[in-house]
Structure formats: structure tokens, C-alpha cells
Design an enzyme around this catalytic site. Structure first.
Site: not given
Ligand code: IFM
Length: 454
Positions: A78, A122, A167, A292, A294, A362
Site C-alpha cells: 500500500r 495521504h 485518515e 488504521n 494504533y 495500517e
Molecule cells: O505515519 C502515520 C501515517 O502516515 C498515518 N497513520 C499513522 C502513522 C503513524 O503515526
């Protein structure tokens, strides 16, 4: 033969990057300026005062990157397309040398058996469009749809798995409310205008791509599980959920902005902004959804703040009462809580809500890697990153077992790269990149991921 959304079956794997974070070559082959070229020049905007001018030099080293992907055995790469490489002024004149680069990259991937999965936006908006109002104006959404078709005309014979936006929450609210991402504006509640125009941009582009039989069109959202820290914080948590999650899911799934959202974002009631047909266009426009993930978001009431005074972290949630965010342990090097259950919950819930196939577009972790130069070369033993990835891939499998239709999982990220406002101080890569000469060294997590994929 074009790539398509992977069929239901065993999880497929990939890695992800983004143009401004890895390409470098910002002044090459007629690329126009983007808002990140401008924002990185602003004193104090980037922690180490760096920029993406060279980054990982992937513009010249894409074959080396493709070899690394082949070595992993992943199905997917990606990457994102830099709008100002293709249309230096954002609309109108096409720069074919920019398209040639993505053409070479796609061929390089396919030659190695890796499926290309481009993201059209992006965050590197052409500066010329920002000068004309950026995401606060409707024209930008229309220009985006035209740009999507220019890219499709060039790559569509080989590419059939498209992501429109990455995002959009960050683009709208970190960019136009919090001011910590480009273009670095603090427009308060007007940032909701940017959110609507991003929804519209996705809807317009998806409609044009579908008309052209472009394949499977999705959007990558950084949705978050919202876990209020205590019962008293439930009301602000609902506002956070509205601005982080429902502002995107509402149009995509229901073709509407809900009442709770409208009460924190009254500008979305403006019929000049949200025109007849806009939300209908967005409803059902995604064939799949990218998640995405985290870390979870734990809203709380800020203690000791005078009534009406905004908490610093509230800047990116305009209209929501003063709110604080609790971050529990353990944390990664960027300060984000590690909690794989958040991903499991998000996948199950988003699939239930949308009925769409999902891809984890992500997931990954920043850790301060120790680079050891030994007699056999350079090694990076990043066990903490391996633990993070293992925990989250297991969580993805649990979500699938619970009924979530998750087709693929992409690690963020292939290469240590330019981490936006953090510059090069935070590394998420499974491959170390020497900041001086861009030499790539696979970390222990690269070998672990290659094993997991096979
Ligand atoms: O690096 C970023 C990415 O560009 C978008 N999502 C989160 C990642 C980590 O912060």
C-alpha cells in the site's frame, strides 16, 4: 489483469507507506509544491526541524523497496500517490513524468508478485489548492475526483484496489483545527467544513471510479474505540466519538450526519455546505473499508480547568467540551497505549455497523531501536515491535473468528520514514533506513513478519 480486493479466506498481508514520508525528490520531474513542503518550513512545526525532501529516497530506490517486499513474501504494497506530482497545480495541467514514476513502481511490484494498492490522498495537498481555500472549499473535492480519474486512466489496467483518502480525520482536524499537521490552521468549528468536503471528495471520486469499472474502491479511516475513563466522561466521550468516528461512518453507512454530531458541529446543518444529494452520494460508495489502528482513545474530564477553557488536547475535537485523554501503560515510544483488544473490538463493531469487508490498512509501533554495528553487519533486535505486531495480528484473527470479514492486514510501515510533526525522531519501520545515506537494513521484526506471512 488488475489487482482486486482479496477474496474471503486466509488473511492476506502487506505493508504500507505514504508518498511524502518515503519518496523524497520533492523538486524532481516537475512535482509541484504540497502543503507539507510549506508546513515543514514553519519554525517549530516539526520536532527535529526536518522535512521529506529526501526521506527514504524511494523515488529512486523503489526497486530496492520492491525487493524487500518480495523478500517478505507479502501479497500487497500500500503506497500513496502524490497529487502534486501528477497535477502540479492540483488541477489542469498533467505532469506525465509524475505518472511515469507510479507506472514504474506498479510494474516493479507486479514483476515481483506483489499487488499494488494505491491511496490517492495521504495528506500532500497541492499548495495551489490550499492557496485557493484547501479543504475548506468545495472546489477541492471536485478537483480530487478529476485527479483520481487521471491516475486511474494511467494505472487502471493493472490496479483495481483503490483507496481514496487516508485518515481524513487527521487531514480535517489536525490540519484545520489542531494546527499540528499541514496546513497548520486553527479554524475551530470550521474544520467540520473540511470534514464534509473530504467526505464529498471520497464520494465524487468513488462514483467516477465506479463508472469507469475501476474495481474495488475503499477509504482508510483511523477510527478509534472510544472508552470513557469514568461514567461522568460519557457525554464528552460521545462528542469525541462523533468527531472521530461518526462523521465518516454516518455518511458512508446511513447517508446522514446524526443529531449528536450536529450538536457539536452545527455548521454541518448549513445547506450551502451540505448540499442536497451530497450525503446520498457518499452512502454505499465504499466497496470495502480500511481501518488504521494504533491505540484506543480514553476521554476524561479535565480536572482543574476553568469552565469554558479549552484543554490543549481538545483542539482536534472542535465543539466538544473541554476533554482530557488518559493514556495507560504500556506505551510505545510515541506515547501511545498498547492495547490489541481495541483493534479486535473496532473490527467486530465496524463490520457489524457497515457490513463491509475490511482491511487493516495500517497497524504498527514506534520504538527507539538499538542499532548494533557488529562484525557481521548491522542488526536491530526490535522484540518490542515483534510483540506489538504479534498481539495485533492475533487480535485481527480473533475478530475474524467472531465474524468480522477482515481480508488483509498491512503493517505500518515498511521503512523508517518521515513521521510528520515528529520528523525522523519516531521510527515505525520493519526496515531501518540510515538517515545519512538511506541504506536499508531489515530489523528482526522483518524476519518475524516474513515467517508469519508464509
Ligand atoms: O505515519 C502515520 C501515517 O502516515 C498515518 N497513520 C499513522 C502513522 C503513524 O503515526
Amino acid at each position: 489483469m488488475t489487482t482486486r480486493l482479496p477474496a474471503a479466506g486466509p488473511l492476506s498481508f502487506g505493508t504500507a507507506t505514504a508518498s511524502y514520508q518515503v519518496e523524497g525528490a520533492v523538486a524532481e520531474d516537475g512535482r509541484g509544491r504540497s502543503i507539507w513542503d510549506t508546513f515543514t518550513e514553519r519554525p517549530g512545526a516539526i520536532k527535529d526541524a526536518s522535512d521529506g525532501a529526501v526521506a527514504c529516497d524511494s523515488y529512486h530506490r523503489f526497486d530496492e523497496d520492491a525487493d524487500l517486499l518480495a523478500g517478505l513474501g507479502v501479497d500487497w504494497y500500500r503506497f500513496s500517490i502524490a497529487w502534486p506530482r501528477v497535477l502540479p497545480e492540483g488541477r489542469g495541467r498533467v505532469e506525465t513524468r509524475g505518472l511515469d514514476y507510479y507506472d514504474r513502481l506498479v510494474d516493479s511490484l507486479l514483476a515481483r508478485g506483489v499487488g499494488p494498492s494505491p491511496t490517492l490522498y495521504h495528506w500532500d495537498l497541492p499548495q495551489a489548492l490550499e492557496d485557493a481555500g484547501g479543504w475548506l472549499v468545495r472546489d477541492t473535492a471536485e478537483a480530487f475526483a478529476d485527479y483520481a480519474m487521471v491516475v486511474h486512466e494511467r494505472l487502471g489496467d493493472r490496479v483495481g484496489l483503490w483507496t481514496t483518502l487516508n485518515e481524513p480525520w487527521c487531514a480535517a482536524y489536525l490540519g484545520y483545527a489542531g494546527g499540528v499537521h499541514a496546513p497548520g490552521r486553527r479554524e475551530g468549528g470550521d474544520a467540520h467544513r473540511a470534514a464534509h468536503h473530504l467526505n464529498l471528495a471520497h464520494g465524487l471520486a468513488a462514483a467516477r471510479l465506479h463508472e469507469a469499472n475501476a474495481g474495488d474502491v475503499g477509504i482508510a479511516l483511523n477510527l478509534a474505540p472510544i472508552w470513557p475513563e469514568r461514567p461522568e466522561a460519557e457525554r464528552v466521550a460521545d462528542g469525541v466519538d462523533a468527531v472521530r468516528n461518526r462523521v465518516w461512518l454516518g455518511p458512508l453507512v446511513d447517508g446522514a450526519y446524526d443529531e449528536g454530531l450536529l450538536s457539536v458541529a452545527p455548521v454541518l446543518r448549513d445547506p450551502e455546505l451540505v448540499r442536497d444529494g451530497d450525503l446520498e452520494l457518499v452512502r454505499g460508495s465504499a466497496d470495502w473499508m480500511g481501518i488504521n489502528y494504533y491505540t484506543p482513545v480514553r476521554p476524561d474530564l479535565p480536572e482543574g480547568l476553568p469552565a469554558g477553557e479549552a484543554h490543549p488536547e481538545a483542539g482536534a475535537y472542535p465543539g466538544v467540551d473541554p476533554v482530557a485523554f488518559v493514556v495507560r501503560e504500556p506505551r510505545t515510544d510515541i506515547g501511545w497505549e498498547v492495547e490489541p483488544r481495541g483493534l479486535e473490538e473496532l473490527l467486530v463493531e465496524t463490520h457489524r455497523r457497515s457490513g463491509l469487508p475490511l482491511i487493516v490498512t495500517e497497524n504498527g509501533a514506534a520504538y527507539a531501536d538499538e542499532v548494533v554495528d557488529g562484525p557481521d553487519g548491522r542488526t536491530i533486535d526490535d522484540q518490542d515491535r515483534i510483540d506489538y505486531l504479534r498481539g495485533h495480528i492475533d487480535a485481527t484473527e480473533r475478530a475474524r473468528a467472531a465474524g468480522a470479514d477482515v481480508r488483509a492486514y498491512f503493517v505500518w510501515t515498511l521503512l523508517d520514514n518521515f513521521e510528520w510533526a515528529e520528523g525522523y525522531t519516531k521510527t515505525f519501520g520493519i526496515v531501518h533506513v540510515d538517515p545519512d545515506d538511506q541504506t536499508r537494513t531489515p530489523k528482526a521484526s522483518y524476519a518475524w513478519f516474513a515467517d508469519r506471512v508464509r
